[in-house]
Design a protein around this motif. Structure first.
Motif, mmCIF file in Angstrom:
data_model
loop_
_atom_site.group_PDB
_atom_site.id
_atom_site.type_symbol
_atom_site.label_atom_id
_atom_site.label_comp_id
_atom_site.label_asym_id
_atom_site.label_seq_id
_atom_site.Cartn_x
_atom_site.Cartn_y
_atom_site.Cartn_z
ATOM 1 N N SER A 7 119.096 61.407 -50.147
ATOM 2 C CA SER A 7 119.054 61.349 -51.609
ATOM 3 C C SER A 7 117.875 62.193 -52.072
ATOM 4 O O SER A 7 116.938 62.443 -51.330
ATOM 5 C CB SER A 7 118.936 59.914 -52.099
ATOM 6 O OG SER A 7 117.755 59.314 -51.622
ATOM 7 N N GLY A 8 117.932 62.576 -53.331
ATOM 8 C CA GLY A 8 116.890 63.436 -53.891
ATOM 9 C C GLY A 8 117.387 64.862 -53.982
ATOM 10 O O GLY A 8 118.572 65.126 -53.878
ATOM 11 N N GLY A 9 116.499 65.780 -54.143
ATOM 12 C CA GLY A 9 116.891 67.158 -54.321
ATOM 13 C C GLY A 9 117.176 67.460 -55.778
ATOM 14 O O GLY A 9 117.049 66.603 -56.645
ATOM 15 N N GLY A 10 117.561 68.709 -56.049
ATOM 16 C CA GLY A 10 117.859 69.105 -57.413
ATOM 17 C C GLY A 10 117.204 70.417 -57.764
ATOM 18 O O GLY A 10 116.848 71.213 -56.891
ATOM 19 N N LEU A 11 117.040 70.619 -59.059
ATOM 20 C CA LEU A 11 116.474 71.857 -59.582
ATOM 21 C C LEU A 11 115.086 71.590 -60.138
ATOM 22 O O LEU A 11 114.891 70.622 -60.885
ATOM 23 C CB LEU A 11 117.378 72.407 -60.693
ATOM 24 C CG LEU A 11 116.875 73.618 -61.471
ATOM 25 C CD1 LEU A 11 116.753 74.824 -60.560
ATOM 26 C CD2 LEU A 11 117.813 73.906 -62.646
ATOM 27 N N VAL A 12 114.135 72.443 -59.775
ATOM 28 C CA VAL A 12 112.761 72.277 -60.250
ATOM 29 C C VAL A 12 112.137 73.656 -60.449
ATOM 30 O O VAL A 12 112.540 74.631 -59.796
ATOM 31 C CB VAL A 12 111.944 71.439 -59.239
ATOM 32 C CG1 VAL A 12 111.775 72.169 -57.921
ATOM 33 C CG2 VAL A 12 110.608 71.025 -59.803
ATOM 34 N N GLN A 13 111.178 73.745 -61.343
ATOM 35 C CA GLN A 13 110.471 75.000 -61.552
ATOM 36 C C GLN A 13 109.407 75.203 -60.466
ATOM 37 O O GLN A 13 108.905 74.227 -59.879
ATOM 38 C CB GLN A 13 109.807 75.022 -62.923
ATOM 39 C CG GLN A 13 110.784 75.160 -64.074
ATOM 40 C CD GLN A 13 110.083 75.373 -65.405
ATOM 41 O OE1 GLN A 13 108.962 74.911 -65.599
ATOM 42 N NE2 GLN A 13 110.743 76.070 -66.313
ATOM 43 N N ALA A 14 109.066 76.435 -60.235
ATOM 44 C CA ALA A 14 108.020 76.751 -59.265
ATOM 45 C C ALA A 14 106.739 76.002 -59.630
ATOM 46 O O ALA A 14 106.379 75.905 -60.804
ATOM 47 C CB ALA A 14 107.765 78.251 -59.238
ATOM 48 N N GLY A 15 106.105 75.447 -58.611
ATOM 49 C CA GLY A 15 104.910 74.644 -58.818
ATOM 50 C C GLY A 15 105.181 73.165 -58.960
ATOM 51 O O GLY A 15 104.254 72.348 -58.927
ATOM 52 N N LEU A 18 109.307 67.572 -55.667
ATOM 53 C CA LEU A 18 110.532 66.819 -55.434
ATOM 54 C C LEU A 18 110.322 65.919 -54.229
ATOM 55 O O LEU A 18 109.505 66.233 -53.353
ATOM 56 C CB LEU A 18 111.715 67.741 -55.153
ATOM 57 C CG LEU A 18 112.393 68.458 -56.311
ATOM 58 C CD1 LEU A 18 113.450 69.417 -55.793
ATOM 59 C CD2 LEU A 18 113.020 67.466 -57.277
ATOM 60 N N THR A 19 111.086 64.834 -54.200
ATOM 61 C CA THR A 19 111.046 63.927 -53.059
ATOM 62 C C THR A 19 112.453 63.754 -52.497
ATOM 63 O O THR A 19 113.389 63.486 -53.247
ATOM 64 C CB THR A 19 110.491 62.554 -53.471
ATOM 65 O OG1 THR A 19 109.197 62.722 -54.042
ATOM 66 C CG2 THR A 19 110.401 61.635 -52.266
ATOM 67 N N LEU A 20 112.563 63.929 -51.196
ATOM 68 C CA LEU A 20 113.828 63.694 -50.506
ATOM 69 C C LEU A 20 113.694 62.433 -49.648
ATOM 70 O O LEU A 20 112.652 62.213 -49.032
ATOM 71 C CB LEU A 20 114.173 64.868 -49.593
ATOM 72 C CG LEU A 20 114.241 66.255 -50.224
ATOM 73 C CD1 LEU A 20 114.629 67.295 -49.180
ATOM 74 C CD2 LEU A 20 115.206 66.276 -51.385
ATOM 75 N N LEU A 80 110.494 63.053 -47.487
ATOM 76 C CA LEU A 80 109.786 64.331 -47.544
ATOM 77 C C LEU A 80 109.287 64.531 -48.966
ATOM 78 O O LEU A 80 110.093 64.689 -49.894
ATOM 79 C CB LEU A 80 110.699 65.486 -47.131
ATOM 80 C CG LEU A 80 110.012 66.848 -47.039
ATOM 81 C CD1 LEU A 80 109.034 66.875 -45.859
ATOM 82 C CD2 LEU A 80 111.049 67.963 -46.898
ATOM 83 N N GLN A 81 107.991 64.515 -49.135
ATOM 84 C CA GLN A 81 107.366 64.797 -50.425
ATOM 85 C C GLN A 81 107.059 66.282 -50.461
ATOM 86 O O GLN A 81 106.301 66.782 -49.621
ATOM 87 C CB GLN A 81 106.097 63.975 -50.600
ATOM 88 C CG GLN A 81 105.349 64.264 -51.893
ATOM 89 C CD GLN A 81 106.143 63.881 -53.120
ATOM 90 O OE1 GLN A 81 106.775 62.827 -53.167
ATOM 91 N NE2 GLN A 81 106.141 64.758 -54.129
ATOM 92 N N MET A 82 107.624 66.971 -51.428
ATOM 93 C CA MET A 82 107.459 68.421 -51.530
ATOM 94 C C MET A 82 106.690 68.751 -52.801
ATOM 95 O O MET A 82 107.166 68.443 -53.908
ATOM 96 C CB MET A 82 108.822 69.118 -51.540
ATOM 97 C CG MET A 82 109.690 68.759 -50.339
ATOM 98 S SD MET A 82 111.251 69.667 -50.290
ATOM 99 C CE MET A 82 112.082 68.938 -51.697
#
Length: 121
Positions: A7-15, A18-20, A80-82
């Motif tokens: 679960s998690g993922g998606g669209l995010v701006q640079a910087g 997201l957490t998976l 996974l914390q990104m």
């Protein structure tokens, strides 16, 4: 039967961040390690981070200092914390585990279905 569900993922701006999350379920006897892998279009699947049941975690050089893996192999969960995401992090992210099922107690690779992470510039 063993399943890995992400679960998690998606669209995010640079910087951005997201957490998976991933949870293993089914007839699990023992887990050797769990981790995250990714595959960008036209490229091979690569290791992002892995968390052995014994030993140190391991990260790809490209994500060191930005990503953090955590979880509990005994419970079959990994996160996974990104942070500080870059456009080059765009890929399908897969949860992977090396585990033995109760059927044969032989360690094998298992994969989740994958989740898309897109980082816009």
């Amino acid at each position: 039967q063993v399943q890995l569900v992400e679960s998690g993922g998606g669209l995010v701006q640079a910087g951005g961040s997201l957490t998976l999350s991933c949870a293993a379920s089914g007839s699990i006897f023992s887990i050797n390690r769990m981790g995250w892998y990714r595959q960008a279009p036209g490229k091979q699947r690569e290791l992002v981070a892995v968390m052995p049941t014994t030993g140190n975690t391991n990260y790809a050089d490209s994500v060191k200092g930005r990503f953090a893996i955590s979880g509990d192999n005994a419970r079959g969960t990994v996160t996974l914390q990104m942070n500080s995401l870059k456009p080059e992090d765009t890929a399908v992210y897969y949860c992977g585990a090396v585990l033995a099922s109760t059927y044969d107690r032989a360690y094998k690779n298992y994969w989740g279905q994958g989740t898309q992470v897109t980082v816009s510039s």
